[in-house]
Design an enzyme around this catalytic site. Structure first.
Site, PDB file in Angstrom:
ATOM      1  N   HIS B 111       0.882  -1.171   0.000  1.00 44.96           N
ATOM      2  CA  HIS B 111       0.000   0.000   0.000  1.00 44.96           C
ATOM      3  C   HIS B 111       0.916   1.217   0.000  1.00 44.96           C
ATOM      4  CE1 HIS B 111      -3.612  -2.338   0.733  1.00 44.96           C
ATOM      5  NE2 HIS B 111      -3.025  -2.948   1.744  1.00 44.96           N
ATOM      6  N   HIS B 121      -0.474  -7.238  -5.145  1.00 40.53           N
ATOM      7  CA  HIS B 121      -0.606  -8.405  -4.285  1.00 40.53           C
ATOM      8  C   HIS B 121      -0.006  -9.590  -5.025  1.00 40.53           C
ATOM      9  CE1 HIS B 121      -3.147 -12.099  -3.476  1.00 40.53           C
ATOM     10  NE2 HIS B 121      -2.600 -11.893  -2.317  1.00 40.53           N
ATOM     11  N   ASN B 123       1.172 -13.867  -4.263  1.00 38.64           N
ATOM     12  CA  ASN B 123       1.267 -14.981  -3.331  1.00 38.64           C
ATOM     13  C   ASN B 123       1.572 -16.209  -4.168  1.00 38.64           C
ATOM     14  OD1 ASN B 123      -0.954 -17.357  -2.326  1.00 38.64           O
ATOM     15  ND2 ASN B 123       0.539 -16.675  -0.815  1.00 38.64           N
ATOM     16  N   THR B 124       2.606 -16.945  -3.801  1.00 41.42           N
ATOM     17  CA  THR B 124       2.792 -18.257  -4.413  1.00 41.42           C
ATOM     18  C   THR B 124       3.070 -19.254  -3.305  1.00 41.42           C
ATOM     19  OG1 THR B 124       5.143 -17.851  -4.890  1.00 41.42           O
ATOM     20  CG2 THR B 124       3.589 -17.405  -6.669  1.00 41.42           C
ATOM     21  N   ARG B 125       2.616 -20.473  -3.518  1.00 44.01           N
ATOM     22  CA  ARG B 125       2.684 -21.464  -2.442  1.00 44.01           C
ATOM     23  C   ARG B 125       2.809 -22.865  -3.026  1.00 44.01           C
ATOM     24  NH1 ARG B 125      -2.398 -19.093  -2.806  1.00 44.01           N
ATOM     25  NH2 ARG B 125      -4.002 -20.491  -3.605  1.00 44.01           N
ATOM     26  N   HIS B 159       0.253  -7.030 -17.237  1.00 49.68           N
ATOM     27  CA  HIS B 159      -0.269  -8.233 -17.890  1.00 49.68           C
ATOM     28  C   HIS B 159       0.783  -8.861 -18.819  1.00 49.68           C
ATOM     29  CE1 HIS B 159      -4.306  -8.225 -16.343  1.00 49.68           C
ATOM     30  NE2 HIS B 159      -4.527  -6.978 -16.717  1.00 49.68           N
ATOM     31  N   HIS B 189     -21.128  -7.160  -4.645  1.00 51.17           N
ATOM     32  CA  HIS B 189     -22.066  -6.181  -4.082  1.00 51.17           C
ATOM     33  C   HIS B 189     -21.890  -4.794  -4.694  1.00 51.17           C
ATOM     34  CE1 HIS B 189     -18.516  -5.661  -1.499  1.00 51.17           C
ATOM     35  NE2 HIS B 189     -18.947  -4.477  -1.187  1.00 51.17           N
ATOM     36  N   GLY B 272      -8.369 -19.328  13.844  1.00 49.37           N
ATOM     37  CA  GLY B 272      -7.282 -19.070  14.785  1.00 49.37           C
ATOM     38  C   GLY B 272      -5.911 -18.955  14.154  1.00 49.37           C
ATOM     39  N   GLY B 273      -5.841 -18.400  12.945  1.00 55.45           N
ATOM     40  CA  GLY B 273      -4.535 -18.177  12.331  1.00 55.45           C
ATOM     41  C   GLY B 273      -3.795 -17.027  12.995  1.00 55.45           C
TER      42      GLY B 273
END
Lengths: 289, 289
Positions: B111, B121, B123-125, B159, B189, B272-273
């Site tokens: 941010h 953002h 994320n790789t896993r 891209h 929404h 509970g993380g």
């Protein structure tokens, strides 16, 4: 609504909600006028009322106050009619073949400039299918840690006002509805309550409409009496930058609660409700530092 | 993990995620140094790394950068081991009697102070049960309406970088994973996308671990290449108060998405993380005026 008496009851309830709204508007605008100018520069704020119409039937009036004491206040009255979806109907009393309903209510949320003035939330409503019931409640959210105890003066005063409203109608209601409020306004992921509580009730139907209507009116009158009194006292207290920061961070918990847990917010957003009205409860400025 | 080769693969993946983290840290701190002081007063920010240990097994390192250009950046690497609950197991490939798993990943969120610099953002896993697969992606969130089109220059560049990473490994993956990204990062929404997209993939297992691992490395390298380049250009542009306001309001959509729809956030919070890690993606300052 095949029972015209339910429609007539909804009309009476709506008339009360309008009256309560008008009295809250007067009380809050008086506070805007009375707020000391050295702490609250600028002109006193005034409510803007925006009527809206629902395509499926009904509508209401959204009220917004953005002032020098009330940083953001939403105060809305509505009456809508329609047919519950089968999923919704499963959780509603009195819905069988006939899934028609009428719902009317008033809702209030305040977010104050001064972190020493608590936020408040109040909502009361009347919903009727082939049966009718009241729901709602009021709860107080002090922003600063030092005020966030049930023994803090504002909390004591707030709870006493709601107990008085409940006790006039039934000896058990206060304890029951206070416990429901504590259960509902809780953030499991942080293991902390949203505020210091109040009362929360739903599907309230004692079998005596007049008694239940009088109870709901008294809940509104208790809020009208106690919250402006708390705000009038607290608004005189200067605040520090650290307290303002604490307030903005604490408001993040409010956002987390509303988007993660609040049934009304999630339901409204996911089923195409009035976004402007539903999200008017979101705090005006928030920090997650 | 009865298959030790899966544990060894997780170790290799974790080593790559650590390396990518280190290279992102270097790139972002270089931007902190290079940001022009007239637009960004104060000292260049530095990452703080906080190790954490998970009671059930594993742990990781949380990284936070709060600087003069990066208003808030979270960059975390972890490796955890455990046993899936029966509910979790139902959605996971390769889980039968044996519900053990290992999961390792890297996640990034930025941010920025300057509303003209987009948020990103990534994320790789790698997750393994009796089978192993990769998941993740990267997506860009420009804050200003004028940048929020797929034809805007930053979007085109972003891209193209991801397409290049995908095309090196399979001709179909870019189109497929771009479409998944558009589907996932959408706010029903408000009927609007969160940003301008990117790629998003899960349960990615082509049958060739080396190929899939190389693909995931290339996604990380693409991000490492393209995002600092976009930020380096945009950070030179002065911004107005109106643009900053637009940014703070737009960030509210990010909060709404994360708390209402993001599977990872909701799952983490409700089970509970690590709150600090999960909510580190929340924007530092947000407005709902």
């Amino acid at each position: 609504m095949h029972d015209t008496s339910e429609a007539a009851r909804a009309t009476r309830a709506r008339a009360w909600f309008d009256e309560l709204r008008d009295r809250l508007v007067a009380a809050f605008e008086a506070l805007e006028d009375a707020a000391p100018p050295d702490l609250y520069p600028g002109e006193p704020g005034r409510f803007e009322l925006k009527p809206w119409v629902r395509a499926e039937g009904g509508g209401g009036v959204m009220g917004f106050l953005r002032g020098r004491l009330f940083e953001k206040c939403g105060l809305h009255v509505s009456r809508v009619e329609g047919v519950f979806s089968p999923e919704m109907a499963a959780n509603m009393p009195g819905v069988g073949e006939d899934r028609r309903f009428v719902a009317t209510g008033v809702s209030l949320i305040t977010h104050m400039v001064n972190p020493r003035v608590p936020a408040v939330h109040m909502n009361t409503r009347y919903i009727a299918t082939t049966r009718g019931w009241f729901g709602g409640g009021a709860d107080l959210t002090p922003l600063l840690e030092e005020h966030r105890s049930e023994r803090a003066p504002d909390a004591v005063r707030f709870h006493a006002a709601l107990q008085h409203a409940c006790d006039a109608h039934h000896a058990d209601w206060y304890a029951r509805y206070k416990a429901e409020c504590d259960r509902y306004f809780f953030l499991p992921h942080r293991n902390e309550p949203r505020g210091i509580g109040g009362i929360f009730y739903d599907h309230h139907d004692s079998g005596d409409f007049e008694r239940d209507f009088a109870f709901t009116r008294d809940v509104g009158l208790a809020l009208l009496d106690v919250y402006p009194a708390i705000a009038a006292r607290r608004m005189l207290e200067p605040w520090t930058e650290e307290e303002r920061e604490e307030q903005l961070i604490r408001r993040g918990r409010y956002v987390e609660f509303n988007l993660l847990y609040d049934r009304g917010t999630m339901f409204g957003l996911k089923t195409g409700g009035n976004i402007e009205s539903i999200l008017s409860s979101m705090p005006p400025t928030v920090k997650w530092p």
